[in-house]
Design a protein around this motif. Structure first.
Motif, PDB file in Angstrom:
ATOM      1  N   LEU A   1      72.455  42.046  56.668  1.00 12.80           N
ATOM      2  CA  LEU A   1      73.190  43.162  57.262  1.00 12.80           C
ATOM      3  C   LEU A   1      73.367  43.005  58.771  1.00 12.80           C
ATOM      4  CD1 LEU A   1      71.606  46.157  55.299  1.00 12.80           C
ATOM      5  CD2 LEU A   1      73.732  44.915  54.810  1.00 12.80           C
ATOM      6  N   HIS A   2      72.487  42.237  59.396  1.00 11.01           N
ATOM      7  CA  HIS A   2      72.558  42.042  60.845  1.00 11.01           C
ATOM      8  C   HIS A   2      73.098  40.653  61.215  1.00 11.01           C
ATOM      9  CE1 HIS A   2      69.376  45.113  60.204  1.00 11.01           C
ATOM     10  NE2 HIS A   2      69.905  45.675  61.283  1.00 11.01           N
ATOM     11  N   TYR A   3      73.612  39.924  60.227  1.00 12.43           N
ATOM     12  CA  TYR A   3      74.026  38.537  60.465  1.00 12.43           C
ATOM     13  C   TYR A   3      75.129  38.449  61.521  1.00 12.43           C
ATOM     14  CZ  TYR A   3      75.777  33.822  59.617  1.00 12.43           C
ATOM     15  OH  TYR A   3      76.187  32.516  59.768  1.00 12.43           O
ATOM     16  N   THR A   4      76.181  39.255  61.373  1.00 12.56           N
ATOM     17  CA  THR A   4      77.300  39.190  62.312  1.00 12.56           C
ATOM     18  C   THR A   4      76.906  39.669  63.700  1.00 12.56           C
ATOM     19  OG1 THR A   4      78.047  41.366  61.532  1.00 12.56           O
ATOM     20  CG2 THR A   4      79.035  39.417  60.504  1.00 12.56           C
ATOM     21  N   VAL A   5      75.904  40.544  63.772  1.00  8.08           N
ATOM     22  CA  VAL A   5      75.452  41.043  65.067  1.00  8.08           C
ATOM     23  C   VAL A   5      74.609  39.996  65.785  1.00  8.08           C
ATOM     24  CG1 VAL A   5      74.114  42.836  66.231  1.00  8.08           C
ATOM     25  CG2 VAL A   5      75.505  43.421  64.240  1.00  8.08           C
ATOM     26  N   ILE A   6      73.754  39.300  65.015  1.00  9.78           N
ATOM     27  CA  ILE A   6      72.851  38.305  65.621  1.00  9.78           C
ATOM     28  C   ILE A   6      73.580  36.995  65.923  1.00  9.78           C
ATOM     29  CG2 ILE A   6      70.768  36.937  65.264  1.00  9.78           C
ATOM     30  CD1 ILE A   6      69.695  39.191  63.510  1.00  9.78           C
ATOM     31  N   MET A   7      74.267  36.467  64.911  1.00 10.38           N
ATOM     32  CA  MET A   7      74.909  35.152  65.056  1.00 10.38           C
ATOM     33  C   MET A   7      76.309  35.292  65.638  1.00 10.38           C
ATOM     34  SD  MET A   7      72.466  33.217  64.165  1.00 10.38           S
ATOM     35  CE  MET A   7      73.315  31.645  64.206  1.00 10.38           C
ATOM     36  N   LYS A   8      76.390  35.747  66.862  1.00  9.06           N
ATOM     37  CA  LYS A   8      77.664  35.867  67.546  1.00  9.06           C
ATOM     38  C   LYS A   8      78.119  34.494  68.048  1.00  9.06           C
ATOM     39  CE  LYS A   8      77.049  40.637  69.135  1.00  9.06           C
ATOM     40  NZ  LYS A   8      76.962  41.533  70.317  1.00  9.06           N
ATOM     41  N   PRO A   9      79.427  34.295  68.205  1.00  8.17           N
ATOM     42  CA  PRO A   9      79.926  33.005  68.725  1.00  8.17           C
ATOM     43  C   PRO A   9      79.297  32.626  70.059  1.00  8.17           C
ATOM     44  CG  PRO A   9      81.743  34.300  67.855  1.00  8.17           C
ATOM     45  CD  PRO A   9      80.540  35.188  67.812  1.00  8.17           C
ATOM     46  N   ARG A  10      79.039  33.621  70.909  1.00 12.29           N
ATOM     47  CA  ARG A  10      78.440  33.331  72.209  1.00 12.29           C
ATOM     48  C   ARG A  10      77.039  32.753  72.049  1.00 12.29           C
ATOM     49  NH1 ARG A  10      77.692  37.696  77.199  1.00 12.29           N
ATOM     50  NH2 ARG A  10      76.773  36.221  78.694  1.00 12.29           N
ATOM     51  N   LEU A  11      76.241  33.323  71.121  1.00 13.93           N
ATOM     52  CA  LEU A  11      74.895  32.808  70.883  1.00 13.93           C
ATOM     53  C   LEU A  11      74.948  31.401  70.315  1.00 13.93           C
ATOM     54  CD1 LEU A  11      71.813  33.163  70.705  1.00 13.93           C
ATOM     55  CD2 LEU A  11      72.152  34.174  68.432  1.00 13.93           C
ATOM     56  N   CYS A  12      75.849  31.160  69.372  1.00 11.31           N
ATOM     57  CA  CYS A  12      75.962  29.831  68.764  1.00 11.31           C
ATOM     58  C   CYS A  12      76.334  28.786  69.811  1.00 11.31           C
ATOM     59  CB  CYS A  12      77.001  29.856  67.645  1.00 11.31           C
ATOM     60  SG  CYS A  12      76.586  30.932  66.261  1.00 11.31           S
ATOM     61  N   GLY A  13      77.305  29.122  70.661  1.00 10.41           N
ATOM     62  CA  GLY A  13      77.687  28.196  71.724  1.00 10.41           C
ATOM     63  C   GLY A  13      76.555  27.955  72.698  1.00 10.41           C
ATOM     64  N   LEU A  14      75.801  29.020  72.999  1.00 10.04           N
ATOM     65  CA  LEU A  14      74.675  28.882  73.922  1.00 10.04           C
ATOM     66  C   LEU A  14      73.585  27.992  73.326  1.00 10.04           C
ATOM     67  CD1 LEU A  14      73.419  29.767  76.611  1.00 10.04           C
ATOM     68  CD2 LEU A  14      72.427  31.731  75.416  1.00 10.04           C
ATOM     69  N   LEU A  15      73.313  28.138  72.032  1.00 15.35           N
ATOM     70  CA  LEU A  15      72.301  27.312  71.369  1.00 15.35           C
ATOM     71  C   LEU A  15      72.689  25.836  71.411  1.00 15.35           C
ATOM     72  CD1 LEU A  15      71.429  29.489  68.220  1.00 15.35           C
ATOM     73  CD2 LEU A  15      69.956  29.017  70.183  1.00 15.35           C
ATOM     74  N   VAL A  16      73.962  25.552  71.136  1.00 14.86           N
ATOM     75  CA  VAL A  16      74.423  24.163  71.169  1.00 14.86           C
ATOM     76  C   VAL A  16      74.352  23.611  72.591  1.00 14.86           C
ATOM     77  CG1 VAL A  16      76.432  22.665  70.846  1.00 14.86           C
ATOM     78  CG2 VAL A  16      75.888  24.398  69.137  1.00 14.86           C
ATOM     79  N   LEU A  17      74.718  24.421  73.568  1.00 14.99           N
ATOM     80  CA  LEU A  17      74.685  23.979  74.969  1.00 14.99           C
ATOM     81  C   LEU A  17      73.261  23.691  75.425  1.00 14.99           C
ATOM     82  CD1 LEU A  17      76.106  23.492  77.679  1.00 14.99           C
ATOM     83  CD2 LEU A  17      75.870  25.946  78.147  1.00 14.99           C
ATOM     84  N   VAL A  18      72.335  24.586  75.084  1.00 16.09           N
ATOM     85  CA  VAL A  18      70.932  24.390  75.476  1.00 16.09           C
ATOM     86  C   VAL A  18      70.358  23.136  74.812  1.00 16.09           C
ATOM     87  CG1 VAL A  18      68.603  25.348  75.308  1.00 16.09           C
ATOM     88  CG2 VAL A  18      70.501  26.815  75.993  1.00 16.09           C
ATOM     89  N   SER A  19      70.674  22.951  73.530  1.00 16.87           N
ATOM     90  CA  SER A  19      70.175  21.764  72.831  1.00 16.87           C
ATOM     91  C   SER A  19      70.754  20.488  73.433  1.00 16.87           C
ATOM     92  CB  SER A  19      70.514  21.845  71.345  1.00 16.87           C
ATOM     93  OG  SER A  19      71.922  21.748  71.139  1.00 16.87           O
ATOM     94  N   TRP A  20      72.023  20.544  73.847  1.00 19.09           N
ATOM     95  CA  TRP A  20      72.654  19.396  74.504  1.00 19.09           C
ATOM     96  C   TRP A  20      71.964  19.078  75.826  1.00 19.09           C
ATOM     97  CZ3 TRP A  20      75.688  15.279  74.491  1.00 19.09           C
ATOM     98  CH2 TRP A  20      76.278  14.848  75.683  1.00 19.09           C
ATOM     99  N   ILE A  21      71.692  20.096  76.616  1.00 18.64           N
ATOM    100  CA  ILE A  21      71.037  19.887  77.916  1.00 18.64           C
ATOM    101  C   ILE A  21      69.637  19.314  77.729  1.00 18.64           C
ATOM    102  CG2 ILE A  21      70.111  21.074  79.940  1.00 18.64           C
ATOM    103  CD1 ILE A  21      72.444  23.028  79.738  1.00 18.64           C
ATOM    104  N   MET A  22      68.884  19.855  76.770  1.00 20.54           N
ATOM    105  CA  MET A  22      67.530  19.344  76.518  1.00 20.54           C
ATOM    106  C   MET A  22      67.566  17.908  76.033  1.00 20.54           C
ATOM    107  SD  MET A  22      65.650  22.670  74.836  1.00 20.54           S
ATOM    108  CE  MET A  22      64.078  21.799  74.731  1.00 20.54           C
ATOM    109  N   SER A  23      68.525  17.571  75.190  1.00 24.09           N
ATOM    110  CA  SER A  23      68.644  16.199  74.696  1.00 24.09           C
ATOM    111  C   SER A  23      69.011  15.243  75.820  1.00 24.09           C
ATOM    112  CB  SER A  23      69.698  16.134  73.580  1.00 24.09           C
ATOM    113  OG  SER A  23      69.351  16.959  72.498  1.00 24.09           O
TER     114      SER A  23
END
Length: 335
Positions: free
Chosen positions: A130-152
């Motif tokens: 029920l909270h999937y669309t609220v939690i997994m927003k495009p901004r969060l997904c992009g931020l997760l990929v960006l952070v993982s890229w920077i750490m790598s």
């Protein structure tokens, strides 16, 4: 010239998977085919995601990034191996070797983070639907990929800069088909204690952390599925993460198999053969695992090919109905 210390060594020798001359054409054909399948299969996943709005969801966003990383990962190592076999040369320059270490470390780490993100996405989808669309927003997904890229990138720069500080013997043979970080550290003539320490600590943090997150996510997923009363509901919930679970198992079991086989046999050649599983086989099978078990991707690919066929047919019809166009095209080609 005998072996000696030389920080500015010009190159290394990649011994590859076999020294038998009669096996080289077979190895070339096999790896060339696997590389083409890997690139083509992962490109199809990226095309399906970019061309179909139905796939613009967090799960397929992470999958498209994973496909991109798999293409880059295999392109870091396999083309050089194929060139060496074709030219009957085992030489790789010092710069080329350092580049392989840098990019293979970068993309392997990014692959690891993306698998953890996909596990988190399935955890939210199944445990908190029920909270999937609220939690997994495009901004969060992009931020997760960006952070993982920077750490790598930071991890890759750290490991590469530490390898650059090592001194190598003037005659160095690498019992592998690419310049792998662990092999390079073992071949150094200078003290490698700090390199080994950083390598193992970073492996625990940057590989163990995402793996722990994957285990946690799937423990919660299994618990949530177990509470579902109907068999059909359990099957539907499990089917949404079956493909990802297959990819995770393939990646981590092959990596674990490489290091266990190396530890048991104490053979660098055996480790090189085993590493083919996670550097080549795993990226090649990922698109098949997702496309064969995923109806959305299959439908997206069918729509993409139908659209491409329609556009191609339309172009042919326009050319046939336009004699002046054909005449102009013929005059242009003749000139």
């Amino acid at each position: 010239m005998g072996p000696g210390n030389d920080t500015h060594i010009s190159g290394f020798l990649l011994l590859g998977l076999s020294n038998e001359p009669e096996l080289q054409p077979l190895i070339f054909g096999l790896f060339h085919s696997m590389y083409l399948i890997t690139v083509f299969g992962n490109l199809l996943i990226i095309l399906a995601f970019s061309s179909d709005s139905h796939l613009h969801t967090p799960m397929y966003f992470f999958l498209a990034n994973l496909s991109f990383v798999d293409i880059c990962f295999t392109s870091t190592t396999i083309p050089k191996m194929l060139v060496n076999i074709q030219t009957q040369s085992k030489v790789i320059t010092y710069t080329g070797c350092i580049s392989q270490i840098c990019f293979s470390t970068l993309f392997a780490g990014w692959d690891n983070f993306l698998l953890a993100m996909m596990a988190y996405d399935r955890f939210v989808a199944i445990c908190h639907p029920l909270h999937y669309t609220v939690i997994m927003k495009p901004r969060l997904c992009g931020l997760l990929v960006l952070v993982s890229w920077i750490m790598s990138v930071l991890h890759s720069v750290l490991q590469t800069s530490m390898v650059l500080q090592l001194s190598f013997c003037t005659e160095v043979e690498i019992p592998h088909f690419f310049c792998e970080l662990h092999q390079m550290i073992q071949l150094a003539c200078s003290d490698t204690f700090l390199n080994n320490l950083v390598m193992y600590v970073s492996a625990v943090l940057l590989a163990g952390g995402p793996l722990a997150g994957i285990f946690y996510s799937y423990s919660k997923i299994i618990s949530s599925i177990h509470r579902i009363s109907s068999i059909q509901g359990k099957y539907k919930a499990f089917s949404t993460c079956a493909s990802h679970l297959s990819v995770v198992s393939l990646f981590y079991f092959t990596v674990l198999g490489v290091y266990l086989s190396s530890a048991v046999t104490q053979s660098s050649h055996a480790g090189a053969v085993a590493s083919v599983m996670y550097t080549v086989v795993s990226p090649m099978l990922n698109p098949f695992i997702y496309s064969l078990r995923n109806r959305d991707i299959k439908e997206a690919l069918m729509r993409f090919f139908r659209m491409a066929a329609v556009k191609g047919t339309s172009v042919l019809l326009v050319v046939k109905k336009c004699p002046n166009c054909r005449a102009q095209s013929h005059n242009f080609c003749s000139s």
